[in-house]
Design a protein around this motif. Structure first.
Motif, PDB file in Angstrom:
ATOM      1  N   ILE A 107     141.287  27.437  -7.078  1.00 59.37           N
ATOM      2  CA  ILE A 107     142.507  26.706  -7.414  1.00 59.37           C
ATOM      3  C   ILE A 107     142.533  25.348  -6.728  1.00 59.37           C
ATOM      4  CG2 ILE A 107     145.013  26.752  -7.267  1.00 59.37           C
ATOM      5  CD1 ILE A 107     144.054  28.837  -9.150  1.00 59.37           C
ATOM      6  N   GLY A 108     142.019  25.281  -5.508  1.00 56.17           N
ATOM      7  CA  GLY A 108     142.027  24.012  -4.797  1.00 56.17           C
ATOM      8  C   GLY A 108     141.947  24.262  -3.307  1.00 56.17           C
ATOM      9  N   MET A 109     142.022  23.178  -2.558  1.00 53.52           N
ATOM     10  CA  MET A 109     141.950  23.306  -1.100  1.00 53.52           C
ATOM     11  C   MET A 109     143.188  22.717  -0.452  1.00 53.52           C
ATOM     12  SD  MET A 109     138.055  22.703   0.130  1.00 53.52           S
ATOM     13  CE  MET A 109     138.387  23.356   1.754  1.00 53.52           C
ATOM     14  N   THR A 110     143.489  23.212   0.728  1.00 52.27           N
ATOM     15  CA  THR A 110     144.587  22.640   1.508  1.00 52.27           C
ATOM     16  C   THR A 110     144.337  22.945   2.988  1.00 52.27           C
ATOM     17  OG1 THR A 110     146.980  22.574   1.789  1.00 52.27           O
ATOM     18  CG2 THR A 110     146.057  24.676   1.157  1.00 52.27           C
ATOM     19  N   LEU A 147     143.288  33.307   0.476  1.00 51.49           N
ATOM     20  CA  LEU A 147     143.046  32.067   1.206  1.00 51.49           C
ATOM     21  C   LEU A 147     141.809  32.283   2.068  1.00 51.49           C
ATOM     22  CD1 LEU A 147     146.562  30.885   2.414  1.00 51.49           C
ATOM     23  CD2 LEU A 147     145.353  30.328   0.346  1.00 51.49           C
ATOM     24  N   GLN A 195     142.317  32.243  -6.814  1.00 51.36           N
ATOM     25  CA  GLN A 195     143.071  33.248  -7.554  1.00 51.36           C
ATOM     26  C   GLN A 195     142.065  34.296  -7.993  1.00 51.36           C
ATOM     27  OE1 GLN A 195     145.271  31.969 -11.024  1.00 51.36           O
ATOM     28  NE2 GLN A 195     146.792  33.493 -10.463  1.00 51.36           N
ATOM     29  N   VAL A 220     142.005  27.917  -1.833  1.00 48.72           N
ATOM     30  CA  VAL A 220     142.887  28.861  -2.518  1.00 48.72           C
ATOM     31  C   VAL A 220     142.135  29.417  -3.721  1.00 48.72           C
ATOM     32  CG1 VAL A 220     145.118  29.152  -3.624  1.00 48.72           C
ATOM     33  CG2 VAL A 220     144.853  27.464  -1.821  1.00 48.72           C
TER      34      VAL A 220
END
Lengths: 115, 215
Positions: B10-13, B192, B29, B27
């Motif tokens: 989904i992406g990073m944070t 995560l 899913q 992230v």
């Protein structure tokens, strides 16, 4: 950005801290660990930069100490920040106040913003 | 070996841990995945579970042979089908239609994540193999990011096999081992994982328990 990532970031945000902006004079109280002792250190100065959204937001505080400019960047939503006090706000005409680095004394003063 | 989970990057944070350190997280899913077919040593020659991930919304776009395959399992058509080699006991323990979700993982566990890396096209040796290139000054002329010599003279008289040279880079299967799970969210099927994962955002990944590192 993906909604899901946005949601996760929002969960970790500190909502107890005041809103801060570029040009604000602030006192940042950070928790410092020395061995197993904890104390609070205060860094007072002017915010010259704010970047990133949600939990990734950081801001840079600049102060001049004994004639030497000191800048410190804090992650706004870090659990190590105890509190932030906004002492005054200034009128600003740009979002990054890097030009203050080249100015000394009275020239580096900003006009205060009154509500 | 062992069952894994098919997921989508989904992406990073970044999030903070209890000590105040910032951790980069990806992230994912992941799941729920459902078993579409069981492959047994008796019939197919090996023990494996074929799992599906992400339902196809427009069923009319699934072709007939594939639809037949899903109908046989009375499963909904999935975008992604992947096989996981399992032991004989695991094969017998699972039925067609049984599902797996992120709850098979726990925070603190280590996982291996497999994905298809981002394609870099035809890349030179500096980018592809980490060569240092040539000095930029001291009389260099049109020779900055070259690889230098690729061999000797008459002996051996050929370039060695496997010589590192420019070529296509990326867009191949890559596994990153021993990534720590930071958080598991059963309600939204979110994992995560600490660190980066191969592939682009919305790329498909496979998450498996770490082969080398246990909790």
């Amino acid at each position: 950005m993906n909604e899901m990532v946005d949601m996760i970031e929002k969960e970790h945000m500190r909502l107890d801290l005041p809103e801060i902006n570029v040009g604000d004079n602030v006192k940042v109280y950070t928790r410092i660990f020395e061995g197993d002792k904890e104390r609070i250190q205060v860094f007072e100065g002017l915010i010259i930069r704010k970047r990133g959204g949600n939990t990734r937001m950081t801001f840079t505080v600049r102060k001049v100490s004994y004639g030497v400019g000191i800048e410190k960047t804090f992650p706004k939503h870090s659990p190590l920040i105890d509190k932030i006090e906004v002492t005054s706000k200034s009128k600003i005409r740009r979002s990054k106040l890097y030009y203050l680095r080249n100015l000394r004394g009275k020239a580096a003063k900003l006009k205060e913003k009154r509500d | 070996m062992g069952i894994g989970l098919i997921g989508k990057k989904i992406g990073m944070t970044e999030i903070f841990d209890e000590h105040g350190s910032m951790i980069p997280v990806t992230v994912i899913q992941a799941g729920p995945c459902y078993v579409v077919q069981k492959k047994s040593p008796g019939k197919e020659g090996y023990a494996a579970l074929q799992c599906g991930f992400e339902e196809i919304q427009k069923v009319q776009r699934v072709n007939k042979p594939l639809m037949g395959h899903f109908n046989k399992a009375t499963a909904k058509p999935a975008k992604i089908l992947r096989e996981f080699r399992v032991t004989q006991e695991d094969l017998e323990a699972q039925d067609v239609g049984s599902t797996f979700s992120v709850e098979m993982f726990e925070p603190g566990e280590f996982v291996d994540v497999t994905g298809t890396s981002k394609g870099k096209g035809f890349a030179g040796v500096v980018k592809r193999h980490g060569f240092h290139g040539a000095p930029a000054s001291r009389g260099s002329h049109e020779f900055f990011r070259h690889g230098g010599s690729i061999g000797q003279n008459m002996t051996p008289g050929r370039t060695m096999k496997g010589m590192k040279m420019p070529g296509h880079m990326g867009a191949k299967k890559v596994t990153v081992q021993n990534l720590k799970i930071i958080d598991v969210r059963g309600d939204t099927n979110i994992l995560l994982v600490e660190g980066a994962v191969p592939g682009p955002t919305n790329g498909f990944v496979i998450v498996k328990k770490a082969v080398k590192k246990q909790k």
